[in-house]
Design a protein around this motif. Structure first.
Motif, PDB file in Angstrom:
ATOM      1  N   ASP A 137      -1.960   3.930   2.263  1.00  0.00           N
ATOM      2  CA  ASP A 137      -2.987   3.002   2.622  1.00  0.00           C
ATOM      3  C   ASP A 137      -3.394   2.163   1.599  1.00  0.00           C
ATOM      4  N   GLN A 138      -3.217   2.688   0.177  1.00  0.00           N
ATOM      5  CA  GLN A 138      -3.156   1.691  -0.939  1.00  0.00           C
ATOM      6  C   GLN A 138      -2.409   0.470  -0.925  1.00  0.00           C
ATOM      7  N   TYR A 162       6.493   2.958  -6.491  1.00  0.00           N
ATOM      8  CA  TYR A 162       5.937   3.778  -5.544  1.00  0.00           C
ATOM      9  C   TYR A 162       6.755   5.023  -5.522  1.00  0.00           C
ATOM     10  N   PRO A 163       6.276   6.329  -5.351  1.00  0.00           N
ATOM     11  CA  PRO A 163       7.104   7.453  -5.283  1.00  0.00           C
ATOM     12  C   PRO A 163       7.880   7.499  -4.006  1.00  0.00           C
ATOM     13  N   ILE A 164       8.814   8.033  -3.821  1.00  0.00           N
ATOM     14  CA  ILE A 164       9.771   8.187  -2.985  1.00  0.00           C
ATOM     15  C   ILE A 164       9.092   8.981  -1.559  1.00  0.00           C
ATOM     16  N   HIS A 165       8.492   9.628  -1.802  1.00  0.00           N
ATOM     17  CA  HIS A 165       7.780  10.289  -0.527  1.00  0.00           C
ATOM     18  C   HIS A 165       6.763   9.363   0.113  1.00  0.00           C
ATOM     19  N   VAL A 166       6.311   8.153  -0.408  1.00  0.00           N
ATOM     20  CA  VAL A 166       5.509   7.204   0.198  1.00  0.00           C
ATOM     21  C   VAL A 166       6.332   6.318   0.957  1.00  0.00           C
ATOM     22  N   ILE A 167       7.425   5.937   0.876  1.00  0.00           N
ATOM     23  CA  ILE A 167       7.915   4.911   1.419  1.00  0.00           C
ATOM     24  C   ILE A 167       8.247   4.796   2.801  1.00  0.00           C
ATOM     25  N   GLN A 168       8.269   6.407   3.327  1.00  0.00           N
ATOM     26  CA  GLN A 168       8.475   6.255   4.672  1.00  0.00           C
ATOM     27  C   GLN A 168       7.600   6.287   5.520  1.00  0.00           C
ATOM     28  N   GLU A 169       6.187   6.547   5.020  1.00  0.00           N
ATOM     29  CA  GLU A 169       5.226   6.722   5.760  1.00  0.00           C
ATOM     30  C   GLU A 169       4.477   5.298   6.500  1.00  0.00           C
ATOM     31  N   GLU A 170       3.851   5.644   7.530  1.00  0.00           N
ATOM     32  CA  GLU A 170       3.456   4.371   8.319  1.00  0.00           C
ATOM     33  C   GLU A 170       2.094   4.009   8.301  1.00  0.00           C
ATOM     34  N   LEU A 171       1.955   2.694   8.220  1.00  0.00           N
ATOM     35  CA  LEU A 171       0.501   2.187   8.214  1.00  0.00           C
ATOM     36  C   LEU A 171       0.222   1.387   9.586  1.00  0.00           C
ATOM     37  N   ASP A 172      -0.874   1.437  10.024  1.00  0.00           N
ATOM     38  CA  ASP A 172      -1.637   0.683  11.224  1.00  0.00           C
ATOM     39  C   ASP A 172      -2.445  -0.455  10.551  1.00  0.00           C
ATOM     40  N   VAL A 173      -1.701  -1.585  10.503  1.00  0.00           N
ATOM     41  CA  VAL A 173      -2.503  -2.597   9.505  1.00  0.00           C
ATOM     42  C   VAL A 173      -2.306  -3.945  10.258  1.00  0.00           C
ATOM     43  N   PRO A 174      -3.192  -4.871   9.948  1.00  0.00           N
ATOM     44  CA  PRO A 174      -3.145  -6.355  10.682  1.00  0.00           C
ATOM     45  C   PRO A 174      -1.952  -7.205  10.132  1.00  0.00           C
ATOM     46  N   PRO A 175      -1.803  -8.231  10.708  1.00  0.00           N
ATOM     47  CA  PRO A 175      -0.710  -9.228   9.955  1.00  0.00           C
ATOM     48  C   PRO A 175      -1.241  -9.588   8.560  1.00  0.00           C
ATOM     49  N   ALA A 176      -0.179  -9.661   7.625  1.00  0.00           N
ATOM     50  CA  ALA A 176      -0.414  -9.971   6.237  1.00  0.00           C
ATOM     51  C   ALA A 176      -1.353 -11.306   6.132  1.00  0.00           C
ATOM     52  N   ALA A 177      -2.493 -11.243   5.282  1.00  0.00           N
ATOM     53  CA  ALA A 177      -3.184 -12.506   5.262  1.00  0.00           C
ATOM     54  C   ALA A 177      -2.607 -13.425   4.357  1.00  0.00           C
ATOM     55  N   PRO A 178      -3.080 -14.783   4.428  1.00  0.00           N
ATOM     56  CA  PRO A 178      -2.633 -15.731   3.395  1.00  0.00           C
ATOM     57  C   PRO A 178      -3.268 -15.644   2.105  1.00  0.00           C
ATOM     58  N   PRO A 179      -2.578 -15.955   1.176  1.00  0.00           N
ATOM     59  CA  PRO A 179      -3.050 -15.828  -0.277  1.00  0.00           C
ATOM     60  C   PRO A 179      -4.645 -16.356  -0.510  1.00  0.00           C
ATOM     61  N   GLU A 180      -4.920 -17.366   0.189  1.00  0.00           N
ATOM     62  CA  GLU A 180      -6.436 -17.736  -0.186  1.00  0.00           C
ATOM     63  C   GLU A 180      -7.411 -16.883   0.260  1.00  0.00           C
ATOM     64  N   THR A 181      -6.978 -15.869   0.979  1.00  0.00           N
ATOM     65  CA  THR A 181      -8.278 -15.059   1.509  1.00  0.00           C
ATOM     66  C   THR A 181      -8.468 -13.998   0.424  1.00  0.00           C
ATOM     67  N   TYR A 182      -7.520 -13.833  -0.486  1.00  0.00           N
ATOM     68  CA  TYR A 182      -7.795 -12.708  -1.456  1.00  0.00           C
ATOM     69  C   TYR A 182      -7.543 -12.985  -2.836  1.00  0.00           C
ATOM     70  N   ARG A 183      -7.229 -14.407  -3.220  1.00  0.00           N
ATOM     71  CA  ARG A 183      -7.247 -14.514  -4.536  1.00  0.00           C
ATOM     72  C   ARG A 183      -7.677 -16.265  -4.524  1.00  0.00           C
ATOM     73  N   LEU A 184      -7.985 -16.516  -5.906  1.00  0.00           N
ATOM     74  CA  LEU A 184      -8.128 -18.018  -6.217  1.00  0.00           C
ATOM     75  C   LEU A 184      -6.773 -18.927  -6.210  1.00  0.00           C
ATOM     76  N   THR A 185      -7.013 -19.703  -5.385  1.00  0.00           N
ATOM     77  CA  THR A 185      -5.919 -20.866  -5.193  1.00  0.00           C
ATOM     78  C   THR A 185      -6.453 -22.107  -5.680  1.00  0.00           C
ATOM     79  N   ARG A 186      -5.100 -22.950  -6.308  1.00  0.00           N
ATOM     80  CA  ARG A 186      -5.685 -24.263  -6.401  1.00  0.00           C
ATOM     81  C   ARG A 186      -7.136 -24.687  -7.040  1.00  0.00           C
TER      82      ARG A 186
END
Length: 568
Positions: A137-138, A162-186
């Motif tokens: 979840d990180q 990422y360690p090999i034991h993490v790659i097969q774990e599952e996440l319940d997450v919303p669709p990936a957000a666009p860049p401007e929602t989490y970093r300064l753009t333009r």
């Protein structure tokens, strides 16, 4: 729907427009590689992880965005290290994703483990940010922080593992957000600063526009063209910014290598610098050609990193922000104040054109092996007008600075770090980024070309429209020159020569590419044209005169002035 960690990583990069992946898969990455291909990504597996990193950097330069490169744990990450260092110095936002063994293994107190090293601590000095996805979840926060760091301030690489034991774990997450929602753009500059800059430009009688590497890697040619036209001034290229902006080819002069550039700099009363760190190759904007008229010259700098302002020289008006946003602000501020062209602009254009024509005429001809100056003239005359130019090598690049007859809109080379061997991977990466639409010409020396010659197979496998023109003197030509200047002609030249039996055209044929062998200057251009027409990647092996290559490098004294301290 729940997603695996490796799928979420792909989603996060897709939100940033990334759809190209470079690397060599291993157990950490086979799921990611297969899924990326299923999702329509371009997945390129070269023969060396360093090549993968250089290819990813080339994609970043051709797209103006971040790119993704992966490396297997241990030796794969060790192989990526030079590409990381290069991306750091070249300001390229490459995200390097590394595999690692399960954390329980890493934390054991053991000796003699196979293919294992604590990677992050070794790689941290070569990147802007290094982190590990310890828990599934990180994933979002760490990948987004990596992208934020890579693209904020002065761009640069980051490392995430990422360690090999993490790659097969599952996440319940919303669709990936666009860049401007989490970093300064333009990011734009403040209107007060824009007004100050516009006033300085309006008051200047002899302004110049100093254009660096960042203009081209940001894909900002069009707004910078509009700015140059609004200022009605010459464009001075830094040695890192040697791509030509469409519409400005005639009024663009290379700093230090064109008398028109030198005169424009010396007489200027204002310099607007964009996409450049004002580093050693432009004498920090303080020494050499900048000394004359220094007291009367005003400075405007467009810079994304506020911590860079005033470091190398004082700046009258700093414009802090993304040049893709700031330059249009300047253009808009100048639109109602048309200017007459700089007084000497037409004369500088004529003189620079005459300089190039005279160089083409005076480059020594009729030699066999070919004089390297004549090779550059003939090869760049044959350069396709819509092509991508890639440079590599020591002496070969120095000859190109002076004798090149082409004015490409996309030039890739490794100026800041000076890392030899990047040419072929850059050429492959650039062609992948371009979708194989435009022809790519690599002009390089044999010593540099041999670093990653195995990537000819990658080019052949991808069927890229790529031709490598290789100046072959069977030596480290620039270093031979250093021996001669240090110890005198005829002295021992240890470690800089190899077998004259090496035939790179035949090596190319062995990889399934087109090969040509040339030893007369009149055959250079026809060989290049045949190579492009072959429908396969090509190598043109050009035998060049070793003495000329090591002793007659043009403008070498000017090149040495770049080293501001410690190496003269």
């Amino acid at each position: 729907m729940p997603v695996k960690v490796y799928e979420r990583i792909l989603q996060l990069f897709e939100a940033e427009g990334v759809r190209t992946l470079f690397g060599i898969p291993d157990p950490n990455f086979v799921h990611l590689f297969r899924l990326a291909e299923e999702r329509g990504w371009s997945v390129v597996a070269p023969h060396h992880e360093a090549s993968a990193g250089f290819m990813a950097e080339a994609v970043s330069r051709l797209t103006g965005g971040p790119t993704l490169c992966v490396g297997t744990l241990g030796p794969g990450l060790a192989n990526l290290a030079p590409a990381m260092m290069c991306a750091k110095v070249e300001n390229s936002p490459v995200v390097f994703l590394g595999g690692q063994r399960a954390r329980i293994t890493e934390q054991r107190v053991r000796r003699g483990r196979i293919q294992f090293v604590r990677q992050s601590a070794l790689l941290e000095p070569s990147v802007k940010y290094a982190a590990s996805i310890e828990y599934a979840d990180q994933t979002d926060e760490i990948v987004r922080e990596g992208l934020r760091r890579a693209l904020s301030g002065t761009p640069g690489p980051v490392y995430i593992e990422y360690p090999i034991h993490v790659i097969q774990e599952e996440l319940d997450v919303p669709p990936a957000a666009p860049p401007e929602t989490y970093r300064l753009t333009r990011q734009t500059a403040g209107p007060d600063r824009i007004a100050e800059a516009a006033a300085l430009i309006g008051a200047a009688e002899r302004p110049i526009l100093l254009v660096g590497h960042g203009v081209h890697t940001a894909r900002a040619a069009e707004p910078v063209r509009a700015l140059a036209e609004a200022m009605a001034c010459p464009v001075i290229q830094t040695s890192g910014g040697t791509s030509y902006i469409p519409g400005l080819e005639d009024r663009t002069f290379p700093y230090g290598f064109s008398p028109s550039a030198v005169e424009a700099v010396v007489t200027s009363d204002l310099c607007l610098a964009v996409g450049t760190e004002l580093g050693e190759p432009v004498h920090y904007g303080r020494g050499r050609h900048w000394l004359d008229n220094a007291a009367a010259r005003k400075w405007i700098l467009v810079e994304q990193d506020p911590a860079a302002i005033g470091v190398n020289r004082p700046i009258d008006v700093p414009l802090v922000g993304d040049l893709r946003a700031v330059v249009p602000q300047l253009v808009d501020a100048l639109k109602d104040a048309p200017r007459e062209p700089a007084p000497d602009l037409a004369d500088w254009i004529d003189r620079d054109a005459a300089r190039l024509a005279e160089l083409a005429e005076s480059a020594p001809a009729g030699m066999s092996p070919v004089h390297p100056a004549r090779l550059v003239v003939e090869a760049t005359k044959a350069f396709p007008q819509d092509g991508i130019m890639v440079r590599d090598g020591g002496a070969t690049t120095i000859f190109q600075w002076t004798y090149s007859q082409a004015k490409p809109h996309d030039v890739l080379w490794n100026q800041n770090f000076g890392h030899l061997g990047t040419g072929l991977p850059y050429a492959v990466g650039a062609s992948v980024a371009d979708g194989g639409r435009r022809p790519v010409l690599l002009l390089t020396g044999d010593s540099s070309f041999l670093f990653h010659v195995a990537e000819l197979e990658t080019a052949a496998r991808l069927n890229l429209p790529l031709v490598c023109v290789v100046a072959v003197d069977h030596a480290w030509g620039l270093e031979v020159g250093v021996y001669k200047r240090t110890f005198g002609p005829g002295s021992a030249e240890t470690g800089v020569h190899w077998s004259a039996a090496t035939r790179l055209d035949r090596v190319a044929e062995g990889f399934g590419c087109h090969g040509e062998y040339v030893e007369r200057d009149e055959d250079v251009a026809p060989a290049i044209k045949r190579a492009f027409a072959s429908g396969r990647p090509g190598v043109v092996h050009v035998a060049v005169d070793p003495k000329a290559n090591s002793e007659e490098m043009p403008s070498y004294a000017e090149f040495r002035t770049w080293y501001a301290e410690g190496m003269q």
